[in-house]
Design an enzyme around this catalytic site. Structure first.
Site, PDB file in Angstrom:
ATOM      1  CG  HIS A  45      47.791 -21.853  79.349  1.00 53.05           C
ATOM      2  ND1 HIS A  45      47.531 -22.524  80.521  1.00 53.05           N
ATOM      3  CD2 HIS A  45      47.757 -20.539  79.657  1.00 53.05           C
ATOM      4  CE1 HIS A  45      47.333 -21.651  81.485  1.00 53.05           C
ATOM      5  NE2 HIS A  45      47.480 -20.429  80.995  1.00 53.05           N
TER       6      HIS A  45
HETATM    7  P1  TYD Z   1      43.834 -22.942  83.633  1.00 51.11           P
HETATM    8  O1  TYD Z   1      43.989 -21.524  83.207  1.00 51.11           O
HETATM    9  O2  TYD Z   1      43.963 -24.014  82.598  1.00 51.11           O
HETATM   10  O3  TYD Z   1      44.835 -23.198  84.847  1.00 51.11           O
HETATM   11  P2  TYD Z   1      46.297 -23.886  84.894  1.00 51.11           P
HETATM   12  O4  TYD Z   1      47.033 -23.496  83.664  1.00 51.11           O
HETATM   13  O5  TYD Z   1      46.914 -23.316  86.129  1.00 51.11           O
HETATM   14  O6  TYD Z   1      46.101 -25.343  85.030  1.00 51.11           O
HETATM   15  O7  TYD Z   1      42.439 -23.075  84.389  1.00 51.11           O
HETATM   16  C1  TYD Z   1      42.083 -24.233  85.112  1.00 51.11           C
HETATM   17  C2  TYD Z   1      40.576 -24.361  85.073  1.00 51.11           C
HETATM   18  O8  TYD Z   1      39.936 -23.253  85.721  1.00 51.11           O
HETATM   19  C3  TYD Z   1      40.001 -24.403  83.652  1.00 51.11           C
HETATM   20  O9  TYD Z   1      38.965 -25.375  83.664  1.00 51.11           O
HETATM   21  C4  TYD Z   1      39.391 -23.047  83.438  1.00 51.11           C
HETATM   22  C5  TYD Z   1      39.038 -22.583  84.835  1.00 51.11           C
HETATM   23  N1  TYD Z   1      39.200 -21.124  84.998  1.00 51.11           N
HETATM   24  C6  TYD Z   1      38.072 -20.332  85.140  1.00 51.11           C
HETATM   25  O10 TYD Z   1      36.913 -20.805  85.141  1.00 51.11           O
HETATM   26  N2  TYD Z   1      38.226 -18.980  85.299  1.00 51.11           N
HETATM   27  C7  TYD Z   1      39.461 -18.409  85.321  1.00 51.11           C
HETATM   28  O11 TYD Z   1      39.567 -17.161  85.485  1.00 51.11           O
HETATM   29  C8  TYD Z   1      40.614 -19.239  85.156  1.00 51.11           C
HETATM   30  C9  TYD Z   1      42.002 -18.665  85.159  1.00 51.11           C
HETATM   31  C10 TYD Z   1      40.429 -20.602  84.998  1.00 51.11           C
END
Ligand code: TYD
Length: 137
Positions: free
Chosen positions: A50
């Site tokens: 992303h």
């Molecule tokens: P995401 O940013 O998609 O992580 P990655 O790219 O490493 O897989 O986040 C994973 C999950 O965590 C998503 O459901 C959103 C949640 N999240 C939060 O609730 N708060 C946060 O500060 C972050 C970064 C993620």
């Protein structure tokens, strides 16, 4: 500049390990509002996939080895976070992927804003559309 690394100040106390430290606005180019970290991931884990519209972050790996793949829509570059004194600034409109090279590596992130799902671009084609015609540093 696609790869912007910082050297995190580290102070070693003989026989007692090392303290590493950086400060918002002083050592990274923004204030810090949020910290999160990813742990317990097996070797080979792929995360990310992303970009953000506004969010700016610094990534570091205090334990282990994690490959970060950055893509600004025009060029791509890889950086290996494999040392607790290495930080990577990830600016907005930067597509990122993180690959766990060693199990249990810990990825820490300090960000300049609170969590906001509407700041994410999770579709690669949408990302390419968004960066088209943008002036990139
Ligand atoms: P995401 O940013 O998609 O992580 P990655 O790219 O490493 O897989 O986040 C994973 C999950 O965590 C998503 O459901 C959103 C949640 N999240 C939060 O609730 N708060 C946060 O500060 C972050 C970064 C993620």
């Amino acid at each position: 500049m696609i790869i912007q690394t910082i050297s995190i100040k580290s102070v070693t106390a003989q026989g007692m390990g090392t303290l590493s430290v950086f400060e918002g606005s002083h050592d990274v180019p923004f204030d810090i509002k949020r910290i999160y970290y990813i742990h317990g991931a097996p070797k080979g884990t792929h995360r990310g996939g992303h970009a953000h519209k506004a969010l700016r972050q610094v990534l570091w790996c205090p334990y282990g080895s994690i490959r970060i793949r950055l893509d600004n829509g025009r060029e791509k570059a890889d950086v290996l976070l494999d040392s607790p004194d290495k930080g990577l600034i990830v600016e907005h409109y930067m597509w990122r992927e993180m690959i766990w090279e060693k199990k249990d590596s810990v990825l820490c992130v300090a960000a300049d804003s609170y969590y906001d799902e509407s700041d994410y671009i999770r579709d690669y084609n949408e990302f390419l559309e968004a960066v088209k015609g943008k002036d990139l540093d």
